[in-house]
Every structure is written in C-alpha cells, then in structure tokens.
Motif scaffolding. Structure first.
Motif, PDB file in Angstrom:
ATOM      1  N   LYS A 296      42.566  17.184 -29.197  1.00 42.03           N
ATOM      2  CA  LYS A 296      43.257  18.385 -29.658  1.00 42.03           C
ATOM      3  C   LYS A 296      44.369  18.023 -30.632  1.00 42.03           C
ATOM      4  CE  LYS A 296      44.160  21.371 -26.484  1.00 42.03           C
ATOM      5  NZ  LYS A 296      44.809  22.032 -25.327  1.00 42.03           N
ATOM      6  N   ARG A 297      45.120  16.980 -30.315  1.00 38.07           N
ATOM      7  CA  ARG A 297      46.194  16.559 -31.215  1.00 38.07           C
ATOM      8  C   ARG A 297      45.633  16.074 -32.550  1.00 38.07           C
ATOM      9  NH1 ARG A 297      50.768  12.551 -29.030  1.00 38.07           N
ATOM     10  NH2 ARG A 297      51.204  14.454 -27.870  1.00 38.07           N
ATOM     11  N   ARG A 298      44.491  15.357 -32.490  1.00 36.20           N
ATOM     12  CA  ARG A 298      43.884  14.866 -33.732  1.00 36.20           C
ATOM     13  C   ARG A 298      43.464  16.029 -34.620  1.00 36.20           C
ATOM     14  NH1 ARG A 298      39.257  14.277 -35.978  1.00 36.20           N
ATOM     15  NH2 ARG A 298      38.186  15.236 -34.211  1.00 36.20           N
ATOM     16  N   ARG A 299      42.856  17.059 -34.010  1.00 34.80           N
ATOM     17  CA  ARG A 299      42.450  18.218 -34.796  1.00 34.80           C
ATOM     18  C   ARG A 299      43.657  18.924 -35.395  1.00 34.80           C
ATOM     19  NH1 ARG A 299      38.763  19.149 -30.388  1.00 34.80           N
ATOM     20  NH2 ARG A 299      40.179  20.773 -29.612  1.00 34.80           N
ATOM     21  N   VAL A 300      44.705  19.041 -34.600  1.00 32.07           N
ATOM     22  CA  VAL A 300      45.918  19.684 -35.116  1.00 32.07           C
ATOM     23  C   VAL A 300      46.510  18.870 -36.262  1.00 32.07           C
ATOM     24  CG1 VAL A 300      48.280  20.338 -34.546  1.00 32.07           C
ATOM     25  CG2 VAL A 300      46.430  20.865 -32.952  1.00 32.07           C
ATOM     26  N   GLU A 301      46.558  17.536 -36.112  1.00 30.16           N
ATOM     27  CA  GLU A 301      47.097  16.689 -37.170  1.00 30.16           C
ATOM     28  C   GLU A 301      46.247  16.776 -38.426  1.00 30.16           C
ATOM     29  OE1 GLU A 301      47.379  12.821 -35.508  1.00 30.16           O
ATOM     30  OE2 GLU A 301      49.246  13.220 -34.419  1.00 30.16           O
ATOM     31  N   ASP A 302      44.913  16.777 -38.252  1.00 30.31           N
ATOM     32  CA  ASP A 302      44.029  16.888 -39.416  1.00 30.31           C
ATOM     33  C   ASP A 302      44.229  18.220 -40.129  1.00 30.31           C
ATOM     34  OD1 ASP A 302      43.032  14.423 -38.857  1.00 30.31           O
ATOM     35  OD2 ASP A 302      41.199  15.130 -37.873  1.00 30.31           O
ATOM     36  N   ALA A 303      44.342  19.285 -39.338  1.00 25.41           N
ATOM     37  CA  ALA A 303      44.571  20.596 -39.946  1.00 25.41           C
ATOM     38  C   ALA A 303      45.916  20.640 -40.661  1.00 25.41           C
ATOM     39  CB  ALA A 303      44.509  21.683 -38.870  1.00 25.41           C
ATOM     40  N   TYR A 304      46.915  20.004 -40.058  1.00 26.16           N
ATOM     41  CA  TYR A 304      48.240  19.974 -40.689  1.00 26.16           C
ATOM     42  C   TYR A 304      48.208  19.195 -42.000  1.00 26.16           C
ATOM     43  CZ  TYR A 304      53.133  18.714 -41.428  1.00 26.16           C
ATOM     44  OH  TYR A 304      54.366  18.501 -41.978  1.00 26.16           O
ATOM     45  N   LYS A 305      47.561  18.013 -41.972  1.00 28.24           N
ATOM     46  CA  LYS A 305      47.456  17.215 -43.195  1.00 28.24           C
ATOM     47  C   LYS A 305      46.703  17.961 -44.280  1.00 28.24           C
ATOM     48  CE  LYS A 305      47.703  12.685 -40.948  1.00 28.24           C
ATOM     49  NZ  LYS A 305      46.973  11.429 -40.647  1.00 28.24           N
ATOM     50  N   SER A 306      45.602  18.616 -43.861  1.00 28.44           N
ATOM     51  CA  SER A 306      44.821  19.373 -44.837  1.00 28.44           C
ATOM     52  C   SER A 306      45.645  20.504 -45.437  1.00 28.44           C
ATOM     53  CB  SER A 306      43.557  19.918 -44.180  1.00 28.44           C
ATOM     54  OG  SER A 306      42.821  20.697 -45.072  1.00 28.44           O
ATOM     55  N   SER A 307      46.389  21.202 -44.576  1.00 33.90           N
ATOM     56  CA  SER A 307      47.225  22.295 -45.074  1.00 33.90           C
ATOM     57  C   SER A 307      48.312  21.779 -46.007  1.00 33.90           C
ATOM     58  CB  SER A 307      47.850  23.049 -43.894  1.00 33.90           C
ATOM     59  OG  SER A 307      46.863  23.583 -43.048  1.00 33.90           O
ATOM     60  N   MET A 308      48.929  20.659 -45.631  1.00 31.66           N
ATOM     61  CA  MET A 308      49.984  20.097 -46.477  1.00 31.66           C
ATOM     62  C   MET A 308      49.427  19.626 -47.813  1.00 31.66           C
ATOM     63  SD  MET A 308      52.828  20.513 -45.017  1.00 31.66           S
ATOM     64  CE  MET A 308      53.805  19.504 -46.106  1.00 31.66           C
ATOM     65  N   ASN A 309      48.234  19.033 -47.772  1.00 29.32           N
ATOM     66  CA  ASN A 309      47.627  18.596 -49.035  1.00 29.32           C
ATOM     67  C   ASN A 309      47.323  19.783 -49.931  1.00 29.32           C
ATOM     68  OD1 ASN A 309      47.721  15.893 -48.334  1.00 29.32           O
ATOM     69  ND2 ASN A 309      45.686  15.906 -47.397  1.00 29.32           N
ATOM     70  N   GLU A 310      46.790  20.855 -49.330  1.00 28.55           N
ATOM     71  CA  GLU A 310      46.505  22.049 -50.124  1.00 28.55           C
ATOM     72  C   GLU A 310      47.790  22.653 -50.683  1.00 28.55           C
ATOM     73  OE1 GLU A 310      43.706  23.385 -51.107  1.00 28.55           O
ATOM     74  OE2 GLU A 310      42.559  21.771 -50.198  1.00 28.55           O
ATOM     75  N   LEU A 311      48.817  22.691 -49.801  1.00 27.83           N
ATOM     76  CA  LEU A 311      50.094  23.238 -50.248  1.00 27.83           C
ATOM     77  C   LEU A 311      50.691  22.392 -51.352  1.00 27.83           C
ATOM     78  CD1 LEU A 311      52.352  25.313 -49.866  1.00 27.83           C
ATOM     79  CD2 LEU A 311      53.324  23.818 -48.113  1.00 27.83           C
TER      80      LEU A 311
END
Length: 637
Positions: A296-311
C-alpha cells in the motif's frame, strides 16, 4: 557583468563585525518564458532572500520576484557550465552566469546565506534542540514498538507477568546484595579481632630461654573456658566466636532467598518461552500485514511521484530543459504534440486576422507607376507596352543584364532546378508522391545527413486567372512579403545586388519547443525563354543560402540553410473570335521545390510531419493571395 561582491565563499562575503553574509548584487541571465527566452536581470542576494529586478536602475520600483533561501535547492546544470537552477517547492528560477567562475561564486554565496538561515547547516541541530528531537524520536519508537506487541491478549498477559517477575527479581537481587555486603563486613571484623588477640598474647607471655637439651614429651592438652576466651594447658587462650545464626546476618534467610531467586528465574524463562511461541505463531500474520502495508505504501509513493512529476512537468513545461537541444527532457511524441498545438494556435490567429480584414476591407489607391497597369507582351497579345510604365522588375530579368559577384552561383542553381525540379515521379530525382489534393500534388525524397533531415519537397499546383510572371513577382518582392508570409517574425534586405537580386535576412516565428530559426539567403528572379515556340516561357525565383558579413549567425537563433525555387509557366487558351485574352483564358502551372536544412536537434519524424502539413497550406495561401491581388487588374505575362 558587473557585481558588487566578487569572491563568494571567502572571508569577504562575511561581515567581520556581525559575522553575517554580506549583500551581493550582479547581472544574471534569467529564463523568462519560451517566447523571450533568456533576459539579463539585476539579481540581489540579501538577508537570506534572492530577488531580481529588470535592471539595476529600476531597483527603486521594487523587485519583480523573490525567493526565500531557507528551503531552496540549488542545482548546477549537468551540461551548461554557466547555468544553475534554484527551486523552492514548485517555483523554479533558471539562471545563467557570465562564466563558470561567476556561477561558482553565486552558488557559494547562496549556500552561505542558506546556511545562516539555520537549515542545512551544522548549527541547525543546536537551534532546533537536537537532544529534544532525539528523546522524542526514541519515545516515539518505544511507543511504536510497545504498541506493535499489543495484538494478542495472551501475549499481553505474559508481558505483564514479565513485569512482575522483573520487580521480584530486582528486589531479590537487592536483598542478596545486602547479604553479601554484610558477609564481607563480618569477615573484615573477624580478621581485625584475630590480629588483636595475637598481639595481646605476645604481651602477656614472654619467651623463656631454651636449654641445651631437648626433651621430647607428649602431654595431653587441657582447656577451660573463661568468658569469651578458651585457656589451653600451655597457658595460651583463644577468643570465642559465636556460631552463625540460621537467619544469617541482619535477619536474612539466605537459603530461602536463594530458593525464591531460583524459582523467579525459572518463571522468567518459562514466560519467555511462552512469549516466543506466541510470537512465532503470529509471525506469519504479522508478515502478511506488513507486506500489505508495504504494498500500500509503495502504491501511494508511486502515485505521489507520478503526480509530482506531472505537476513539475506542467509547472515547468516551457522551461529551458524542455526546448529543442541535445539534452532535451521532452520525448519525440511530446515534441510533436507541442509543435502541432503551437501551429494550430497560429492557424487560429491567422483565421481571426483574415476575418477582421474581410469585415473591414481597406481600399488602397493604385500608384501611377504600378507594375500591373499595362499588359505585357506574349504571343497572343495585340497591345504593346506602354512607354510610360515602370517595368524595371519585368525588363531586367535576363542573365546578361544581371551581373554581380553571385551571378555564377545563381546560374548554377537555376540550371539545377530546371533539370531536376521539373521531373515527374521516378527519374534521376526519384520524387515520390505523398499527398494529392485536387490539382495539388506533393512529392518528397527522403534524405538525411548526419542525422539531420534534408528531405527535398516538391509541390505542383495549377491556378487559374494568374500568370507565372505575377506569381513569381509577388513571391520575390520583399515589399509584400509580410502580406502573405505568416511564419516570418521580421526580415530586412541586407544588400541589393541588382534590380532582381537581393540578399535577405529573416527570422521565423518560434514554434515551441523548437528553437527559433533564422535564414540568410539570396533571392533572384529569372525569365527563361522556351526553345520551342509551342512551349511556354518559364519564370523562376531562386532562393538559396549565402554568407554575408553584415548578418553573422548568433546564439539566439539556429541558422537554417535553404535552397528554394518557385517555377511557373503560363498556359493560355485562345479566346473565341476577336475577343481579348482575359483571366479566364490563362492557367498558371506552379512547381515549388524546397530543400531545407533546419539545423538543430529537432526529431526527424517531427520535421517530416510538419513539412507534410505546412507546405500544401503555404502554397494554397500564397496562390489565393496572388489571385486576390491581381483580380480586376491587367494581365502581366
């Protein structure tokens, strides 16, 4: 570049009285946007804040932006030795110094101010209470560890038993320690009393002289008690010591304490064994829960990284790292999408401008010496030239009258275009058809040199109501260039070689993320007479790149190389009877050939796609402009 402080990172950057970094100011190039690119700005570093002004003289009007350096991240560029980036959250400044040394000085000064702010320095732990932080962290870790065991009821009970055993064991250890201390004190006192008894015996019974003869006799020893002493038959006495009490010293039951200590230790071992069994039973369950939490933490971190990269991509899209270049961060698909979007915006702007022109038509008076005020000569014409008409651009088109230092190059280019450009598909030129829209056809030859696309393109088109001379005139005349050419930002005539040959420098509008292009070329117009009386004459405008001292390449634009030809032939269908030739009787066959070396690092697929899209649009736009300009005017052959 002027600066108020030069040697950053040294003692000169620190105020000797206050120990604080001194103010620093100087000129740095700052990336503004993809339209204006790098611009010089006056940058000031003061009180842990980096501010910039349009110029040093405009400081009194206030800064245009500022960054607090407490949490700033300074990143020297990997490839550009003069550039460094400063980011605070989503805000990024792209800066360039005059040379690598100035960049190093600025970075050191900024780091010095940042360190004095209390973040990222050796004193930051002291300022924020390192011991308190460590204690809090230890307490939090302890609380977390303890709470992690509170999952099984039996395990919690066993831990409570362990606490009880620990208390008992501690009390027993204290009791035994007291017993051992008392024993040690008693032994010390006993040794002290024995020493005193020996000393008293030596004082009470002096030694008698021995005789020369030794008599060996064995006599029985008799003793008698005298209070605390025992008297022997030889006259000596010993101190009596009371026997040890069963309770031990200070009333401690050593045997009982030993038995209790043994039982407590056994209880601890048993409880520990039970705890280990319980933990082993729950290990699989804990491991599964841990795996789930980690996933769960890995998915959250991946989603966060993806969002930050998009941002970050959206925030800095248009920055210098995403423009065309050997180290651009934008991939080929994104490059094409960005170019296509920019071209679509330009098309919309052009349509709006055209609609404005339609709504508000401007009537311009025709000057007395207009080029098209009379009809030119041709094999169907019946009217001669008017002697009062200015026809300089019409008469001076033969090679014999056009002598200048580039004459040989012009003639060579003209011959090459007449040989290869007019060929159909196949042949030596190997033209391949790629687009066909009504009368328009577009051909291409795929050519690359050192990874740069050099695809020659040829477009053929037939336009009614205009002549080849008129088409070539409007294509060559710089006075009307901006009326039909929408991709040019500005241009100027560098040198006029003759009445029909000029050297032109022009810059094209930038289409981000592609770099801006400029081109320096010679433009010449020629009339080529037909060798067969049944064939039409040919008008040709040839544009090819040259070098000139007054238009040297700059870092602002990528210099493109071109070899372009507009080749036109006029076909006339004879009118019925004695009617004069009208525009309904003429047809212009146009062959437009473009061989462009764009330079730079634009992807080959993008260049081919853009050329395939833009060349037909250009030819339609230009021929429509010529039809509009010549409507109602005398025909010029």
């Amino acid at each position: 570049m002027s600066e108020k402080s030069s040697s950053s990172g040294s003692d000169e950057d620190v105020d000797p009285e206050s120990g604080q970094p001194v103010e620093r100011g100087g000129v740095l190039s700052k990336w503004t946007n993809y339209i204006h690119g790098w611009q010089d700005r006056w940058v000031v570093l003061k009180n842990n804040t980096l501010s910039y002004y349009k110029s040093e003289d405009e400081r009194e009007y206030g800064c245009r932006g500022s960054l607090c350096l407490s949490k700033a991240v300074i990143t020297p560029h990997e490839f550009d030795e003069c550039r460094f980036d400063i980011s605070v959250n989503d805000s990024v400044w792209y800066l360039r110094a005059e040379d690598p040394d100035h960049r190093l000085h600025w970075i050191e000064s900024i780091e010095l101010h940042k360190a004095e702010s209390g973040y990222g320095s050796e004193t930051s732990l002291r300022r924020h209470g390192s011991m308190l932080s460590l204690t809090s962290a230890a307490s939090a870790l302890s609380a977390t560890s303890t709470s992690s065991f509170k999952k099984g009821h039996s395990l919690r009970e066993k831990l409570a038993e362990m606490e009880t055993f620990r208390d008992i064991l501690c009390r027993q250890v204290d009791t035994l320690q007291k017993y051992f201390d008392s024993c040690a004190d008693g032994v010390s006192k006993d040794e002290f009393h024995r020493d005193r008894v020996v000393e008293e015996d030596e004082d009470d019974f002096p030694t008698t002289p021995t005789t020369s003869t030794t008599t060996t006799t064995t006599s029985s020893t008799t003793t008698r008690h005298d209070g605390d002493y025992v008297h022997n038959n030889n006259g000596s006495k010993e101190k009596l010591f009371p026997p040890a009490s069963p309770k031990g010293l200070n009333g401690i039951d050593f045997k009982g304490e030993a038995i209790t200590f043994k039982a407590t230790t056994a209880g601890i071992l048993s409880t520990l064994s039970h705890c280990i069994e319980l933990m082993v039973k729950r290990e699989d369950s804990w491991q599964k829960r841990l795996d789930k939490e980690l996933e769960k933490r890995r998915r959250v971190e991946d989603a966060y990284k993806s969002s930050m990269n998009e941002l970050k991509k959206k925030s800095h899209y248009g920055g210098p790292d995403y423009e065309e270049g050997p180290n651009s961060l934008i991939n080929e698909d994104e490059f094409f999408d960005a170019v296509e979007a920019a071209l679509d915006r330009q098309d919309k702007i052009e349509e709006q401008c055209q609609s404005e022109k339609v709504r508000t038509p401007r009537l311009t008076a025709v000057p007395p010496g207009d080029t098209y005020s009379t009809m030119g000569t041709h094999r169907f014409a019946t009217k001669p030239h008017s002697p009062s008409t200015s026809l300089s651009s019409i008469e001076l088109v033969s090679a014999s009258d056009d002598i200048h230092r580039f004459s040989a190059q012009v003639e060579e280019m003209v011959q090459n275009h007449m040989t290869y450009s007019l060929q159909d598909m196949g042949g030596d030129a190997n033209w391949q058809l790629v687009i066909e829209e009504g009368e328009m056809k577009v051909y291409r030859r795929e050519v690359e040199e050192n990874g740069i696309v050099l695809d020659p393109l040829k477009a053929t088109h037939s336009v009614k109501g205009v002549t080849g001379h008129e088409v070539c005139h409007y294509f060559w005349d710089t006075a009307v260039r901006l009326d039909w050419e929408t991709t040019i930002e500005n241009f100027n005539v560098v040198e006029t070689l003759s009445d029909n040959a000029v050297i032109v420098y022009q810059t094209h509008k930038r289409v981000w993320p592609a770099s801006q292009r400029d081109v320096l070329y010679l433009s010449a117009m020629r009339k080529i007479l037909a060798t067969d009386e049944n064939d039409p004459d040919t008008w040709l405008v040839c544009n090819f790149s040259v070098d000139h001292d007054n238009a040297q390449p700059t870092n602002r634009c990528v210099r493109a190389k071109i070899n372009v030809a507009m080749i036109c032939q006029t076909l006339v269908s004879p009118p019925e009877g004695d009617k004069e030739i009208s525009r309904d009787n003429i047809l212009c066959k146009i062959t437009y050939v473009a061989n462009v070396n764009p330079g730079g690092w634009a992807p080959a697929s993008v260049l081919r796609a853009v050329a395939k899209r833009e060349y037909p649009k250009f030819l339609k736009r230009f021929t429509s402009y010529v039809q509009e300009k010549t409507a109602g005017k005398p025909i010029l052959f």
